[in-house]
Motif scaffolding. Structure first.
Motif, PDB file in Angstrom:
ATOM      1  N   GLY A 134       0.834  -1.197   0.000  1.00 26.17           N
ATOM      2  CA  GLY A 134       0.000   0.000   0.000  1.00 26.17           C
ATOM      3  C   GLY A 134       0.863   1.240   0.000  1.00 26.17           C
ATOM      4  N   ASN A 135       0.486   2.229  -0.797  1.00 25.31           N
ATOM      5  CA  ASN A 135       1.276   3.456  -0.861  1.00 25.31           C
ATOM      6  C   ASN A 135       0.387   4.607  -1.323  1.00 25.31           C
ATOM      7  OD1 ASN A 135       3.495   5.060  -0.615  1.00 25.31           O
ATOM      8  ND2 ASN A 135       4.705   4.097  -2.217  1.00 25.31           N
ATOM      9  N   ALA A 136       0.950   5.814  -1.280  1.00 27.47           N
ATOM     10  CA  ALA A 136       0.231   7.019  -1.707  1.00 27.47           C
ATOM     11  C   ALA A 136       0.805   7.509  -3.028  1.00 27.47           C
ATOM     12  CB  ALA A 136       0.337   8.107  -0.644  1.00 27.47           C
ATOM     13  N   TRP A 137      -0.059   8.103  -3.843  1.00 27.01           N
ATOM     14  CA  TRP A 137       0.392   8.633  -5.133  1.00 27.01           C
ATOM     15  C   TRP A 137       1.494   9.674  -4.956  1.00 27.01           C
ATOM     16  CZ3 TRP A 137      -0.935   5.578  -8.748  1.00 27.01           C
ATOM     17  CH2 TRP A 137      -2.215   5.053  -8.866  1.00 27.01           C
ATOM     18  N   GLY A 138       1.374  10.477  -3.929  1.00 26.23           N
ATOM     19  CA  GLY A 138       2.307  11.592  -3.776  1.00 26.23           C
ATOM     20  C   GLY A 138       3.416  11.330  -2.779  1.00 26.23           C
ATOM     21  N   ASP A 139       3.733  10.068  -2.505  1.00 26.47           N
ATOM     22  CA  ASP A 139       4.772   9.764  -1.523  1.00 26.47           C
ATOM     23  C   ASP A 139       6.100  10.379  -1.967  1.00 26.47           C
ATOM     24  OD1 ASP A 139       6.739   8.528   0.155  1.00 26.47           O
ATOM     25  OD2 ASP A 139       5.332   6.912   0.567  1.00 26.47           O
ATOM     26  N   THR A 140       6.576  11.366  -1.214  1.00 25.10           N
ATOM     27  CA  THR A 140       7.785  12.084  -1.599  1.00 25.10           C
ATOM     28  C   THR A 140       9.063  11.411  -1.119  1.00 25.10           C
ATOM     29  OG1 THR A 140       7.244  13.521   0.305  1.00 25.10           O
ATOM     30  CG2 THR A 140       6.820  14.393  -1.886  1.00 25.10           C
ATOM     31  N   ILE A 141       8.937  10.304  -0.384  1.00 29.41           N
ATOM     32  CA  ILE A 141      10.115   9.551   0.043  1.00 29.41           C
ATOM     33  C   ILE A 141      10.233   8.251  -0.754  1.00 29.41           C
ATOM     34  CG2 ILE A 141      11.227   8.383   1.980  1.00 29.41           C
ATOM     35  CD1 ILE A 141      10.054  10.461   3.821  1.00 29.41           C
ATOM     36  N   PHE A 142       9.151   7.512  -0.850  1.00 23.80           N
ATOM     37  CA  PHE A 142       9.150   6.267  -1.614  1.00 23.80           C
ATOM     38  C   PHE A 142       8.043   6.339  -2.669  1.00 23.80           C
ATOM     39  CE2 PHE A 142      10.491   4.676   2.756  1.00 23.80           C
ATOM     40  CZ  PHE A 142      11.841   4.749   2.470  1.00 23.80           C
ATOM     41  N   PRO A 143       8.312   6.925  -3.839  1.00 24.43           N
ATOM     42  CA  PRO A 143       7.280   7.125  -4.861  1.00 24.43           C
ATOM     43  C   PRO A 143       6.649   5.811  -5.322  1.00 24.43           C
ATOM     44  CG  PRO A 143       9.258   8.411  -5.370  1.00 24.43           C
ATOM     45  CD  PRO A 143       9.622   7.485  -4.251  1.00 24.43           C
ATOM     46  N   PRO A 144       5.457   5.884  -5.914  1.00 25.30           N
ATOM     47  CA  PRO A 144       4.694   4.670  -6.217  1.00 25.30           C
ATOM     48  C   PRO A 144       5.274   3.806  -7.328  1.00 25.30           C
ATOM     49  CG  PRO A 144       3.558   6.612  -7.064  1.00 25.30           C
ATOM     50  CD  PRO A 144       4.690   7.109  -6.216  1.00 25.30           C
ATOM     51  N   ASN A 145       6.009   4.379  -8.280  1.00 29.48           N
ATOM     52  CA  ASN A 145       6.483   3.597  -9.427  1.00 29.48           C
ATOM     53  C   ASN A 145       7.228   2.343  -9.013  1.00 29.48           C
ATOM     54  OD1 ASN A 145       6.124   6.426 -10.030  1.00 29.48           O
ATOM     55  ND2 ASN A 145       6.912   6.024 -12.082  1.00 29.48           N
ATOM     56  N   GLY A 343      27.204  20.349 -26.746  1.00 28.47           N
ATOM     57  CA  GLY A 343      26.795  20.580 -28.118  1.00 28.47           C
ATOM     58  C   GLY A 343      26.299  19.357 -28.851  1.00 28.47           C
ATOM     59  N   GLN A 344      26.357  18.200 -28.221  1.00 25.64           N
ATOM     60  CA  GLN A 344      25.909  16.965 -28.863  1.00 25.64           C
ATOM     61  C   GLN A 344      24.595  16.506 -28.249  1.00 25.64           C
ATOM     62  OE1 GLN A 344      28.921  13.961 -29.523  1.00 25.64           O
ATOM     63  NE2 GLN A 344      27.443  12.300 -29.212  1.00 25.64           N
ATOM     64  N   ALA A 345      23.589  16.354 -29.097  1.00 24.10           N
ATOM     65  CA  ALA A 345      22.247  16.018 -28.612  1.00 24.10           C
ATOM     66  C   ALA A 345      22.173  14.564 -28.160  1.00 24.10           C
ATOM     67  CB  ALA A 345      21.217  16.268 -29.712  1.00 24.10           C
ATOM     68  N   PHE A 346      21.318  14.325 -27.166  1.00 18.86           N
ATOM     69  CA  PHE A 346      21.033  12.952 -26.730  1.00 18.86           C
ATOM     70  C   PHE A 346      19.556  12.851 -26.366  1.00 18.86           C
ATOM     71  CE2 PHE A 346      22.197  15.263 -22.904  1.00 18.86           C
ATOM     72  CZ  PHE A 346      21.301  14.819 -21.943  1.00 18.86           C
ATOM     73  N   GLY A 347      19.002  11.655 -26.553  1.00 22.78           N
ATOM     74  CA  GLY A 347      17.589  11.438 -26.280  1.00 22.78           C
ATOM     75  C   GLY A 347      17.325  11.099 -24.825  1.00 22.78           C
ATOM     76  N   VAL A 348      16.152  11.449 -24.354  1.00 24.48           N
ATOM     77  CA  VAL A 348      15.738  11.172 -22.981  1.00 24.48           C
ATOM     78  C   VAL A 348      14.340  10.576 -22.995  1.00 24.48           C
ATOM     79  CG1 VAL A 348      15.132  12.172 -20.751  1.00 24.48           C
ATOM     80  CG2 VAL A 348      17.129  13.024 -21.993  1.00 24.48           C
ATOM     81  N   ASP A 349      14.186   9.459 -22.313  1.00 21.73           N
ATOM     82  CA  ASP A 349      12.862   8.874 -22.065  1.00 21.73           C
ATOM     83  C   ASP A 349      12.677   8.833 -20.554  1.00 21.73           C
ATOM     84  OD1 ASP A 349      11.582   7.839 -24.688  1.00 21.73           O
ATOM     85  OD2 ASP A 349      13.689   7.232 -24.848  1.00 21.73           O
ATOM     86  N   LEU A 350      11.730   9.604 -20.075  1.00 20.01           N
ATOM     87  CA  LEU A 350      11.565   9.798 -18.635  1.00 20.01           C
ATOM     88  C   LEU A 350      10.160   9.415 -18.203  1.00 20.01           C
ATOM     89  CD1 LEU A 350      12.620  10.923 -15.908  1.00 20.01           C
ATOM     90  CD2 LEU A 350      11.852  13.184 -16.665  1.00 20.01           C
ATOM     91  N   GLU A 351      10.077   8.524 -17.218  1.00 26.24           N
ATOM     92  CA  GLU A 351       8.788   8.191 -16.611  1.00 26.24           C
ATOM     93  C   GLU A 351       8.497   9.157 -15.476  1.00 26.24           C
ATOM     94  OE1 GLU A 351       8.615   4.192 -15.223  1.00 26.24           O
ATOM     95  OE2 GLU A 351       8.227   3.365 -17.225  1.00 26.24           O
ATOM     96  N   LEU A 352       7.336   9.799 -15.521  1.00 28.33           N
ATOM     97  CA  LEU A 352       6.920  10.641 -14.401  1.00 28.33           C
ATOM     98  C   LEU A 352       6.353   9.761 -13.291  1.00 28.33           C
ATOM     99  CD1 LEU A 352       7.210  12.656 -16.777  1.00 28.33           C
ATOM    100  CD2 LEU A 352       5.308  13.944 -15.814  1.00 28.33           C
ATOM    101  N   PHE A 353       6.230  10.307 -12.100  1.00 29.23           N
ATOM    102  CA  PHE A 353       5.711   9.529 -10.992  1.00 29.23           C
ATOM    103  C   PHE A 353       4.259   9.138 -11.273  1.00 29.23           C
ATOM    104  CE2 PHE A 353       8.818  12.341  -8.579  1.00 29.23           C
ATOM    105  CZ  PHE A 353       9.840  11.394  -8.651  1.00 29.23           C
ATOM    106  N   SER A 354       3.934   7.876 -11.050  1.00 26.05           N
ATOM    107  CA  SER A 354       2.611   7.352 -11.356  1.00 26.05           C
ATOM    108  C   SER A 354       1.533   8.066 -10.542  1.00 26.05           C
ATOM    109  CB  SER A 354       2.560   5.842 -11.077  1.00 26.05           C
ATOM    110  OG  SER A 354       3.533   5.155 -11.824  1.00 26.05           O
ATOM    111  N   THR A 355       0.341   8.148 -11.133  1.00 26.06           N
ATOM    112  CA  THR A 355      -0.735   8.864 -10.444  1.00 26.06           C
ATOM    113  C   THR A 355      -2.081   8.453 -11.013  1.00 26.06           C
ATOM    114  OG1 THR A 355      -1.379  11.058  -9.651  1.00 26.06           O
ATOM    115  CG2 THR A 355      -0.841  10.875 -11.988  1.00 26.06           C
ATOM    116  N   ALA A 356      -3.150   8.935 -10.388  1.00 26.13           N
ATOM    117  CA  ALA A 356      -4.512   8.805 -10.895  1.00 26.13           C
ATOM    118  C   ALA A 356      -5.184  10.157 -10.678  1.00 26.13           C
ATOM    119  CB  ALA A 356      -5.274   7.701 -10.172  1.00 26.13           C
ATOM    120  N   TYR A 357      -5.519  10.822 -11.775  1.00 24.86           N
ATOM    121  CA  TYR A 357      -5.993  12.204 -11.702  1.00 24.86           C
ATOM    122  C   TYR A 357      -7.035  12.430 -12.792  1.00 24.86           C
ATOM    123  CZ  TYR A 357      -5.715  17.345 -11.615  1.00 24.86           C
ATOM    124  OH  TYR A 357      -6.010  18.686 -11.522  1.00 24.86           O
ATOM    125  N   ASP A 358      -8.105  13.131 -12.444  1.00 22.64           N
ATOM    126  CA  ASP A 358      -9.146  13.466 -13.419  1.00 22.64           C
ATOM    127  C   ASP A 358      -9.095  14.956 -13.741  1.00 22.64           C
ATOM    128  OD1 ASP A 358      -9.890  10.853 -13.129  1.00 22.64           O
ATOM    129  OD2 ASP A 358     -11.502  11.280 -11.690  1.00 22.64           O
TER     130      ASP A 358
END
Length: 358
Positions: A134-145, A343-358
């Motif tokens: 069990g965890n919280a969406w906004g856990d700032t110490i141990f995020p849900p992902n 000066g050399q470009a590189f790609g980034v794929d970043l997962e944001l912290f999981s959530t449920a929001y309407d």
């Protein structure tokens, strides 16, 4: 030694009380949650676990995106000094981590791996304990992902619950003996897998989530199904040139406080999107929506970065922007890079912290 303490308590209980060796369960919040998971890998006598607001992957928790989560690490360190006696190893580790000692990075990562249940999931599965997380969406110490990824790798009886809130706030009232959904389900879990009661907890959808925007629960067959309702892609426009090391005005809020406000009064961190200085913040906006959007699971950012220096950090924010331009924070995540060629470009794929929001 902490894991050995758990087994020592079990030994003592079996020797000095009417405890049943076939009905041993462990439950805990925060630090104790992490310890219960690790102990279930080491002691096959553990038949059921409830781990609330804990970590399965310590590295992903406080070093995701290769970025120090400074507030989280400082909070954990302070708690250790207030309640215990940190040893030389922990003192050195915290000093190196908070001091950005990159020459010690691999050493710190190995330290975290040894303390992560995700590294011992095969042993947990082999022992067969029933695991409830069990965890919280906004856990700032141990995020849900990191909890969700760990849950997917479990093969025994399992349950995953996510609710609005911050670290330990979702189950906080239950610690005071007040009615609390998390604790109610924790007792049901133990009753089912320690007492053998047919109370239905094992026949419900194993993934239970509550949106930050309403009070109802949603059940899913697994974590992958949470985000299976459809994916919407938003194209980013032309490139932006940004100056670094200046606060843009966008931020993820304050440890423990901001997500608690979101939980209790639905007031997440906000920013005035039109006033974000474009010299320091790249801003992309979708068209105005004519109907509600349900965000479930993990939003992802794909972008390209061309640095002027080899090292740097950026943070991605996803906002729900109202008619006056006020953005409510939906999710965010940091990303740090080192040793890149200027000066050399590189790609980034970043997962944001999981959530449920309407």
């Amino acid at each position: 030694p902490d894991i050995a303490d758990v087994s020592a308590v079990i030994d003592w209980a079996l020797a000095n009380s009417p405890a049943d060796a076939d009905r041993i369960g462990l439950g805990g919040v925060s630090y104790a949650a992490g310890i219960t998971l690790l102990a279930s890998a080491q002691d096959p006598r553990v038949k059921a676990v409830v781990a609330m607001s804990g970590w399965a992957d310590l590295i992903e928790s406080i070093y995701s995106g290769r970025t120090q989560h400074v507030q989280a690490a400082a909070m954990l360190g302070a708690a250790g000094y207030l309640t215990g006696r940190p040893g030389p190893e922990l003192k050195t580790l915290l000093g190196n981590f908070l001091g950005s000692r990159l020459d010690k990075e691999q050493e710190m990562i190995e330290w975290g791996r040894r303390r992560s249940a995700s590294e011992q999931v095969d042993r947990i599965n082999a022992n067969g304990a029933a695991i409830m997380l069990g965890n919280a969406w906004g856990d700032t110490i141990f995020p849900p992902n990191q909890y969700a990824k760990f849950y997917e790798r479990l093969t025994g009886p399992k349950r995953l619950e996510f609710r609005p809130g911050d670290h330990a706030t979702a189950e906080g009232t239950g610690l005071l003996g007040l009615p609390n959904d998390t604790w109610t389900n924790a007792h049901r879990w133990f009753d089912r897998y320690l007492k053998g009661e047919r109370n239905g907890v094992d026949t419900e959808a194993p993934v239970q989530i509550k949106s930050r925007s309403d009070n109802g629960y949603e059940g899913y067959a697994d974590w992958k199904s949470v985000g299976a309702g459809g994916t919407e892609k938003l194209a980013l426009s032309d490139s932006e040139h940004l100056f670094a090391n200046v606060d843009s005005g966008a931020n993820g809020g304050i440890l423990l406080l901001s997500s608690a406000l979101d939980q209790f009064v639905k007031a997440p961190p906000i920013a005035s999107v039109p006033l974000l200085p474009r010299a320091f913040a790249a801003v992309w906006q979708s068209e105005r929506y004519d109907r509600a959007r349900r965000i479930r699971g993990t939003a992802k950012l794909h972008t390209t970065v061309t640095p002027t220096k080899g090292d740097g950090t950026f943070v991605a924010y996803l906002y729900d922007v109202g008619p006056l331009g006020i953005g409510k924070l939906v999710s965010n995540a940091p990303y740090t890079f080192h040793g890149k060629t200027p000066g050399q470009a590189f790609g980034v794929d970043l997962e944001l912290f999981s959530t449920a929001y309407d």
